[in-house]
Design a protein around this motif. Structure first.
Motif, PDB file in Angstrom:
ATOM      1  N   LEU A   1       0.812  -1.210   0.000  1.00 18.09           N
ATOM      2  CA  LEU A   1       0.000   0.000   0.000  1.00 18.09           C
ATOM      3  C   LEU A   1       0.848   1.264   0.000  1.00 18.09           C
ATOM      4  O   LEU A   1       0.593   2.194  -0.777  1.00 18.09           O
ATOM      5  CB  LEU A   1      -0.949   0.003   1.211  1.00 18.09           C
ATOM      6  CG  LEU A   1      -1.787   1.279   1.374  1.00 18.09           C
ATOM      7  CD1 LEU A   1      -2.680   1.496   0.160  1.00 18.09           C
ATOM      8  CD2 LEU A   1      -2.620   1.214   2.659  1.00 18.09           C
ATOM      9  N   VAL A   2       1.850   1.341   0.866  1.00 18.14           N
ATOM     10  CA  VAL A   2       2.661   2.558   0.983  1.00 18.14           C
ATOM     11  C   VAL A   2       3.309   2.885  -0.360  1.00 18.14           C
ATOM     12  O   VAL A   2       3.262   4.031  -0.840  1.00 18.14           O
ATOM     13  CB  VAL A   2       3.735   2.403   2.090  1.00 18.14           C
ATOM     14  CG1 VAL A   2       4.671   3.608   2.083  1.00 18.14           C
ATOM     15  CG2 VAL A   2       3.076   2.248   3.453  1.00 18.14           C
ATOM     16  N   LYS A   3       3.906   1.884  -1.000  1.00 14.05           N
ATOM     17  CA  LYS A   3       4.545   2.094  -2.299  1.00 14.05           C
ATOM     18  C   LYS A   3       3.514   2.529  -3.336  1.00 14.05           C
ATOM     19  O   LYS A   3       3.766   3.428  -4.152  1.00 14.05           O
ATOM     20  CB  LYS A   3       5.235   0.813  -2.752  1.00 14.05           C
ATOM     21  CG  LYS A   3       5.975   0.938  -4.078  1.00 14.05           C
ATOM     22  CD  LYS A   3       6.503  -0.398  -4.561  1.00 14.05           C
ATOM     23  CE  LYS A   3       7.596  -0.924  -3.680  1.00 14.05           C
ATOM     24  NZ  LYS A   3       8.200  -2.183  -4.206  1.00 14.05           N
ATOM     25  N   SER A   4       2.347   1.919  -3.303  1.00 14.25           N
ATOM     26  CA  SER A   4       1.305   2.243  -4.282  1.00 14.25           C
ATOM     27  C   SER A   4       0.815   3.670  -4.113  1.00 14.25           C
ATOM     28  O   SER A   4       0.575   4.382  -5.100  1.00 14.25           O
ATOM     29  CB  SER A   4       0.127   1.271  -4.142  1.00 14.25           C
ATOM     30  OG  SER A   4       0.540  -0.060  -4.335  1.00 14.25           O
ATOM     31  N   VAL A   5       0.652   4.136  -2.878  1.00 16.24           N
ATOM     32  CA  VAL A   5       0.203   5.505  -2.625  1.00 16.24           C
ATOM     33  C   VAL A   5       1.254   6.501  -3.114  1.00 16.24           C
ATOM     34  O   VAL A   5       0.925   7.539  -3.717  1.00 16.24           O
ATOM     35  CB  VAL A   5      -0.102   5.713  -1.135  1.00 16.24           C
ATOM     36  CG1 VAL A   5      -0.346   7.189  -0.827  1.00 16.24           C
ATOM     37  CG2 VAL A   5      -1.324   4.899  -0.729  1.00 16.24           C
ATOM     38  N   GLU A   6       2.505   6.199  -2.874  1.00 16.75           N
ATOM     39  CA  GLU A   6       3.583   7.084  -3.343  1.00 16.75           C
ATOM     40  C   GLU A   6       3.533   7.230  -4.865  1.00 16.75           C
ATOM     41  O   GLU A   6       3.631   8.338  -5.405  1.00 16.75           O
ATOM     42  CB  GLU A   6       4.944   6.524  -2.921  1.00 16.75           C
ATOM     43  CG  GLU A   6       5.234   6.620  -1.430  1.00 16.75           C
ATOM     44  CD  GLU A   6       6.543   5.948  -1.072  1.00 16.75           C
ATOM     45  OE1 GLU A   6       7.209   5.387  -1.976  1.00 16.75           O
ATOM     46  OE2 GLU A   6       6.912   5.977   0.124  1.00 16.75           O
ATOM     47  N   VAL A   7       3.403   6.107  -5.545  1.00 24.53           N
ATOM     48  CA  VAL A   7       3.325   6.132  -7.008  1.00 24.53           C
ATOM     49  C   VAL A   7       2.097   6.919  -7.457  1.00 24.53           C
ATOM     50  O   VAL A   7       2.166   7.762  -8.372  1.00 24.53           O
ATOM     51  CB  VAL A   7       3.281   4.705  -7.584  1.00 24.53           C
ATOM     52  CG1 VAL A   7       2.964   4.728  -9.078  1.00 24.53           C
ATOM     53  CG2 VAL A   7       4.593   3.985  -7.332  1.00 24.53           C
ATOM     54  N   ALA A   8       0.951   6.656  -6.827  1.00 21.94           N
ATOM     55  CA  ALA A   8      -0.289   7.325  -7.206  1.00 21.94           C
ATOM     56  C   ALA A   8      -0.182   8.838  -7.015  1.00 21.94           C
ATOM     57  O   ALA A   8      -0.660   9.620  -7.849  1.00 21.94           O
ATOM     58  CB  ALA A   8      -1.456   6.775  -6.387  1.00 21.94           C
ATOM     59  N   LYS A   9       0.444   9.272  -5.939  1.00 18.68           N
ATOM     60  CA  LYS A   9       0.594  10.715  -5.696  1.00 18.68           C
ATOM     61  C   LYS A   9       1.495  11.360  -6.744  1.00 18.68           C
ATOM     62  O   LYS A   9       1.229  12.479  -7.203  1.00 18.68           O
ATOM     63  CB  LYS A   9       1.142  10.950  -4.290  1.00 18.68           C
ATOM     64  CG  LYS A   9       0.113  10.718  -3.193  1.00 18.68           C
ATOM     65  CD  LYS A   9       0.685  11.011  -1.810  1.00 18.68           C
ATOM     66  CE  LYS A   9      -0.392  10.867  -0.729  1.00 18.68           C
ATOM     67  NZ  LYS A   9       0.132  11.112   0.630  1.00 18.68           N
ATOM     68  N   GLN A  10       2.555  10.669  -7.120  1.00 16.29           N
ATOM     69  CA  GLN A  10       3.440  11.206  -8.153  1.00 16.29           C
ATOM     70  C   GLN A  10       2.697  11.370  -9.478  1.00 16.29           C
ATOM     71  O   GLN A  10       2.797  12.405 -10.145  1.00 16.29           O
ATOM     72  CB  GLN A  10       4.641  10.278  -8.334  1.00 16.29           C
ATOM     73  CG  GLN A  10       5.602  10.249  -7.155  1.00 16.29           C
ATOM     74  CD  GLN A  10       6.641   9.136  -7.294  1.00 16.29           C
ATOM     75  OE1 GLN A  10       6.723   8.459  -8.317  1.00 16.29           O
ATOM     76  NE2 GLN A  10       7.438   8.948  -6.250  1.00 16.29           N
TER      77      GLN A  10
END
Length: 592
Positions: free
Chosen positions: A501-510
């Protein structure tokens, strides 16, 4: 002695010459040591001619009398086929659906098979006859003639193979097997040697006209191997069985559904029961809903979009307006110039990046994606109808479906397990052969949700998102992109394993920042509930029953997506166990 069921479609018996050719094929199978049952459709365009004749007499003929009329087409074919076999020096006898003992319900023009009597057929086969059965028809408990609707002869053939425990069910048609897509649209499409039941169910529902969904459902439910072959050549054809030719391939086929219409209900109160109010009214009108997409709500409101057959749009809108008045939604939009493009494959459940490849290929061609929904073995997107054929060719090329497998294909061998046979026999002794059968109800509490709101309605957005997600090695399960609202913005949600989840949120925000989206939200506490089984396509009330069970328990639906073999919903994680129990209770009467 081995037993084979052979089905010949209308194009395969359209002329006396073709009837004789089919007769010779059946005789050859018998001379090779098999007992043979033939299922025959009406000759050529006979059914269309009868429909036209009825319309000249009565613009709205009674359904019972239409079945009485339409059943005569197959009766002509079976009698001629029996005569042809006799003329070649062999024994044959023709039987109508009533004479066989095909018992159905009383739903004229679209009857469902309840049971089939086998004793008369067994006796005739043991006497050395080739039994020629009229497809597409049966009788109800009051001895009224009924017809089975579209694909009825295929359904008859697979049903007979099931009750007779045939060694094979051969479907002879004007094509030489199942292709990776429609070869009339994509000439480089490749014939596959073997395809799985679930893959074929998805492709059949998407417009792959080789076979109808009902017959595939019978095959899966009763473990009948189905062999699709050409009436005019001795090509090996395609086997439809449990295992595909290459289980490791992410995508095995692609299809378009052209005659779709899209309905979007905007601003639905994000509370339990609202989806039910909408869809139960559509189901009451026997309208088939295909692609359902409900995304995460904002400010207490949610949008739900779905597709229906284009010719049923007006009736569906009438039903939806009733539901909107009750739930207090903000409005309705619709579009009858859309088409669905899909890729299917059992292997995609085990591989990352499949959706990204599809989205990127479409983006590179400038094709805008209006909606997205996924299942474990299918990715579907909604596009403009005038771009659909181009989109199909692009995804077919992207997944190299025209290329032959580079590794040897394991030969298919029939099952011989006594326990499997006993299980099939037990299912055959159920109340109705075409009853809905639920195989599994699952709860997955190990996923998290990521949502990007305010996504611009432009080509390439989904591709950019999932390109970055795939680059991070994140395995995406469920993808839902809602149709853009009147403001021109969409919401894109996807689920990932909790630990990613943490990695996915970072990617989504970028990605969201680069695309000027509104915001990224997420939830580590979701539960995915899934109902899977046989008959979800032809029993239109499965999703309704699911929605009602959860609504009765006060459980709100955050996301919805559907396929031919599974309905998935996402709910709050704290409600997962309770939702699972509600669904088990709701489907207890049809659980396998």
């Amino acid at each position: 002695m081995p037993l084979i069921v052979q089905k010949f479609g209308g194009s395969s018996v359209a002329t006396p010459e073709k009837i004789l050719k089919a007769a010779r094929r059946a005789i050859r199978a018998q001379q090779e040591g098999n007992q043979v049952v033939m299922v025959v459709s009406a000759m050529g365009d006979t059914t269309d001619d009868l429909l036209e004749l009825a319309a000249q007499v009565n613009e709205r003929p009674p359904a019972r009398e239409m079945d009485m009329l339409l059943s005569t087409g197959e009766q002509i074919s079976v009698a001629l086929m029996a005569m042809a076999i006799h003329s070649l020096g062999n024994k044959a006898i023709s039987l109508t659906g009533a004479q066989i003992g095909v018992k159905t319900d009383a739903s004229y023009r679209k009857a469902r098979i309840k049971s089939i009597e086998t004793s008369r057929m067994r006796k005739l086969l043991d006497e050395g006859n080739i039994v020629i059965a009229a497809g597409f028809q049966g009788i109800d408990e009051d001895f009224n003639i009924t017809t089975l609707g579209r694909g009825g002869s295929d359904t008859t053939a697979v049903a007979l193979a099931a009750v007779l425990r045939a060694d094979a069910c051969e479907i002879y048609t004007d094509v030489d097997g199942v292709y990776t897509t429609d070869p009339r649209v994509v000439p480089e499409a490749r014939r596959v040697s073997r395809i799985g039941y679930d893959e074929m169910l998805e492709l059949a529902s998407l417009g792959a006209g080789v076979m109808h969904s009902r017959s595939i459902e019978f095959g899966k439910k009763f473990d009948v191997p189905i062999h699709v072959r050409s009436s005019f050549t001795d090509q090996p054809g395609t086997m439809i069985v449990a295992e595909p030719e290459r289980p490791d391939m992410a995508v095995s086929g692609a299809a378009i559904t052209k005659d779709e219409a899209r309905i979007t209900v905007e601003g639905i109160p994000d509370v339990p029961g609202t989806s039910l109010e909408i869809f139960k009214r559509i189901a009451d009108r026997n309208i088939s809903v295909d692609m359902i997409v409900q995304n995460v709500g904002e400010s207490g409101k949610a949008d739900v979009s779905f597709t229906v057959p284009r010719n049923e749009l007006d009736a569906a809108l009438e039903a939806v307006r009733e539901g909107v008045r009750i739930v207090g939604a903000a409005g309705i939009t619709s579009d009858d110039s859309v088409a669905k493009v899909s890729v299917v494959g059992l292997g995609m459940a085990r591989q990352t990046g499949v959706a990204e490849r599809m989205f990127r290929a479409l983006a590179a061609a400038g094709i805008n994606i209006q909606m997205i929904t996924t299942s474990e073995i299918k990715i579907s997107v909604l596009v403009r109808r005038d771009e659909a054929q181009k989109a199909l060719r692009i995804v077919h090329q992207e997944f190299e479906l025209d290329k032959e497998p580079t590794t040897p294909i394991e030969p298919w061998t029939p099952k011989s397990s006594q326990s499997d046979a006993a299980d099939v026999i037990a299912r055959l002794q159920g109340i109705n052969m075409e009853d809905l059968t639920i195989d599994d109800i699952q709860l997955d509490s190990k996923q998290s949700r990521v949502t990007i709101s305010g996504v611009p309605d432009a080509p390439g957005i989904a591709a950019k998102v999932f390109e970055q997600v795939a680059a991070g090695g994140v395995f995406v399960d469920m993808i839902v992109q809602s149709h853009p609202t009147s403001s021109g913005e969409a919401t894109l949600s996807f689920t990932v394993p909790d630990e990613q989840l943490v990695k996915s949120v970072e990617v989504a925000k970028q990605v969201a920042k680069s695309l000027a989206c509104k915001e990224v939200t997420s939830s580590p506490a979701i539960a995915k509930l899934s109902v899977s089984g046989v008959g979800l396509r032809t029993h239109t009330g499965v999703a309704i029953r699911m929605f009602k069970a959860l609504s009765d328990a006060g459980i709100n639906l955050e996301m919805i997506n559907t396929s031919e073999v599974r309905v998935n919903v996402v709910v709050d994680g704290a409600a997962g166990e309770r939702g699972m129990k509600q669904l088990q209770q709701a489907f207890s009467d049809v659980m396998r």
